[in-house]
Design a protein around this motif. Structure first.
Motif, PDB file in Angstrom:
ATOM      1  N   GLY A 285       2.347  26.034  13.186  1.00 41.43           N
ATOM      2  CA  GLY A 285       1.337  27.042  13.496  1.00 41.43           C
ATOM      3  C   GLY A 285       1.388  27.448  14.956  1.00 41.43           C
ATOM      4  O   GLY A 285       2.141  26.879  15.760  1.00 41.43           O
ATOM      5  N   ASP A 286       0.555  28.434  15.307  1.00 42.71           N
ATOM      6  CA  ASP A 286       0.528  28.907  16.686  1.00 42.71           C
ATOM      7  C   ASP A 286      -0.885  28.907  17.278  1.00 42.71           C
ATOM      8  O   ASP A 286      -1.130  29.490  18.322  1.00 42.71           O
ATOM      9  N   HIS A 287      -1.839  28.252  16.554  1.00 45.00           N
ATOM     10  CA  HIS A 287      -3.199  28.163  17.077  1.00 45.00           C
ATOM     11  C   HIS A 287      -3.948  27.066  16.333  1.00 45.00           C
ATOM     12  O   HIS A 287      -3.525  26.619  15.252  1.00 45.00           O
ATOM     13  N   ILE A 288      -5.060  26.647  16.909  1.00 42.50           N
ATOM     14  CA  ILE A 288      -5.988  25.759  16.220  1.00 42.50           C
ATOM     15  C   ILE A 288      -7.404  26.282  16.457  1.00 42.50           C
ATOM     16  O   ILE A 288      -7.668  26.980  17.430  1.00 42.50           O
ATOM     17  N   TRP A 289      -8.316  25.928  15.544  1.00 40.57           N
ATOM     18  CA  TRP A 289      -9.721  26.272  15.698  1.00 40.57           C
ATOM     19  C   TRP A 289     -10.470  25.092  16.288  1.00 40.57           C
ATOM     20  O   TRP A 289     -10.382  23.976  15.775  1.00 40.57           O
ATOM     21  N   LEU A 290     -11.195  25.337  17.364  1.00 47.14           N
ATOM     22  CA  LEU A 290     -11.983  24.290  18.019  1.00 47.14           C
ATOM     23  C   LEU A 290     -13.332  24.858  18.442  1.00 47.14           C
ATOM     24  O   LEU A 290     -13.376  25.888  19.132  1.00 47.14           O
ATOM     25  N   GLY A 291     -14.391  24.234  18.001  1.00 51.12           N
ATOM     26  CA  GLY A 291     -15.722  24.695  18.383  1.00 51.12           C
ATOM     27  C   GLY A 291     -16.009  26.116  17.966  1.00 51.12           C
ATOM     28  O   GLY A 291     -16.765  26.827  18.634  1.00 51.12           O
ATOM     29  N   GLY A 292     -15.405  26.565  16.867  1.00 48.92           N
ATOM     30  CA  GLY A 292     -15.614  27.917  16.390  1.00 48.92           C
ATOM     31  C   GLY A 292     -14.793  28.965  17.114  1.00 48.92           C
ATOM     32  O   GLY A 292     -14.998  30.165  16.897  1.00 48.92           O
ATOM     33  N   ILE A 293     -13.871  28.538  17.976  1.00 48.38           N
ATOM     34  CA  ILE A 293     -13.052  29.462  18.767  1.00 48.38           C
ATOM     35  C   ILE A 293     -11.583  29.277  18.396  1.00 48.38           C
ATOM     36  O   ILE A 293     -11.097  28.152  18.276  1.00 48.38           O
ATOM     37  N   LYS A 294     -10.851  30.376  18.244  1.00 50.59           N
ATOM     38  CA  LYS A 294      -9.418  30.330  17.964  1.00 50.59           C
ATOM     39  C   LYS A 294      -8.670  30.097  19.270  1.00 50.59           C
ATOM     40  O   LYS A 294      -8.723  30.928  20.178  1.00 50.59           O
TER      41      LYS A 294
END
Length: 397
Positions: A251-260
């Motif tokens: 992948g090229d991103h993760i979701w953390l605290g509701g933020i991409k």
């Protein structure tokens, strides 16, 4: 002089948390809007009252005025609001213009405790001046900050006032100012006093009152209950903890605290894999003693595949409120080598606060590495641990 009250009730009230708009929620046995309207419909100085509502809220509005039958002779048919508060007020003013009053008081539906004395002062202020707003003294020191959160200046708090509603105006004066702003393509004013200032009018401040609180956050409802003198039961503090972990994958991103968050890896997960929101959800469920996130959102259920984790956190917070409680504080620690939390911390705090209907200062977010130890130290995955403090009504055995 003829006086009309314009009650603005078209907002969504997202900071008050999930559920119906705050102006239609129960407050010591009555809807908030019902209490607000009662204050104005019963006031002998006000001849007419008009409410601006959201187009989707017709049934809620009708329910809120059902108990006001003896007072409804002074209640005009409601009108629909616009995209912004400014648009909603202008819609209400235009509806009043067909039989224009000399004075109009503009009031937020979410301020149900305005006293008759405050309304008296508002009417008198409009008679004396063209434009006036109620204000209370500021007791805290106020700082003006710059783009890097540095202090730019410290205003003299003796010259500061916290502005409330009802705001009072000569009707033609306010209508003209709203029309000028609309013609200029300006729709963002959240305060009619500020709009009047923009239009070049001198705006005066008359004495407000500390009890005229605005229901913005869940705790405000408890304070309003206390002021009304309703049967407010004792609340007991509960603490819950949560933990979540996900392995890294393609992948090229993760979701953390509701933020991409951009990253060179993704996470392997059934939902969006937001370890911060998952840990917070479990912490709240733990404080409720109501299972865990897998109990409420089983991974075996395909409807949760790829689901946005803000739904999980909002659900947990909603359970607290359904039991008559409130969330006091949320605290999370992120465990990973990368990505770095710092550049995204404040955006995440803000997003968590929005989901949970909390003030920003009720959300804490920290990060640590594990000194290259374990699976997080080897950058094989990411983890978060969380704690939630809530208050629930005391249950006698």
């Amino acid at each position: 002089m003829s006086v009309a009250a314009l009650i603005v009730a078209a907002g969504r009230g997202s900071r008050a948390g999930e559920g119906i708009p705050k102006q239609y929620r129960d407050l010591s046995g009555q809807q908030v809007l019902t209490r607000t309207l009662t204050r104005f419909l019963k006031h002998p100085g006000i001849g007419r009252t008009l409410v601006v509502i959201h187009p989707d809220d017709r049934d809620l509005y009708e329910a809120s005025i059902a108990a006001l039958a003896p007072l409804q002779s002074a209640l005009l048919p409601c009108v629909h609001g616009g995209d912004t508060r400014q648009d909603s007020v202008r819609n209400g003013l235009e509806a009043l213009a067909c039989s224009a009053p000399e004075i109009v008081l503009v009031h937020d539906a979410a301020r149900p405790l305005a006293s008759p004395e405050l309304i008296d002062r508002a009417i008198e202020a409009a008679r004396r001046w063209d434009a006036a707003v109620p204000g209370t003294s500021v007791t805290d020191t106020i700082k003006v900050i710059g783009s890097q959160s540095e202090v730019v200046s410290t205003p003299d708090r003796a010259r500061l006032r916290a502005v409330q509603t009802p705001q009072a105006f000569r009707f033609p004066t306010l209508l003209d100012a709203h029309r000028k702003a609309a013609d200029a393509g300006i729709h963002a004013f959240t305060d009619d006093g500020a709009l009047a200032e923009w239009a070049g009018l001198p705006v005066h401040v008359f004495e407000g009152e500390s009890g005229n609180i605005k229901l913005t956050h869940p705790a405000d409802f408890l304070e309003a209950e206390r002021r009304i003198g309703g049967s407010l039961v004792a609340l007991v503090t509960k603490l819950g903890t949560g933990f979540d972990v996900h392995a890294f994958g393609d992948g090229d991103h993760i979701w953390l605290g509701g933020i991409k968050v951009p990253h060179d890896r993704g996470v392997i997960a059934h939902s969006d894999g937001d370890v911060i929101l998952h840990a917070l959800t479990d912490a709240i469920l733990g404080a409720l003693a109501d299972g865990d996130i897998g109990t409420h959102f089983p991974p075996s259920d395909p409807q949760w595949r790829g689901a946005s984790s803000d739904r999980f956190l909002a659900h947990a917070v909603g359970l607290v409120r359904e039991r008559g409680g409130l969330v006091d504080h949320l605290d999370t620690t992120l465990l990973c080598e990368k990505p770095r939390l710092g550049p995204h911390r404040e955006a995440m705090r803000q997003r968590i606060a929005e989901i949970a209907g909390l003030r920003l200062e009720q959300v804490s977010l920290k990060a640590t590495t594990t000194e290259k130890l374990g699976f997080t130290g080897r950058s094989e995955g990411i983890a978060a641990q969380a704690a939630a403090t809530i208050r629930l009504p005391e249950v006698n055995p």
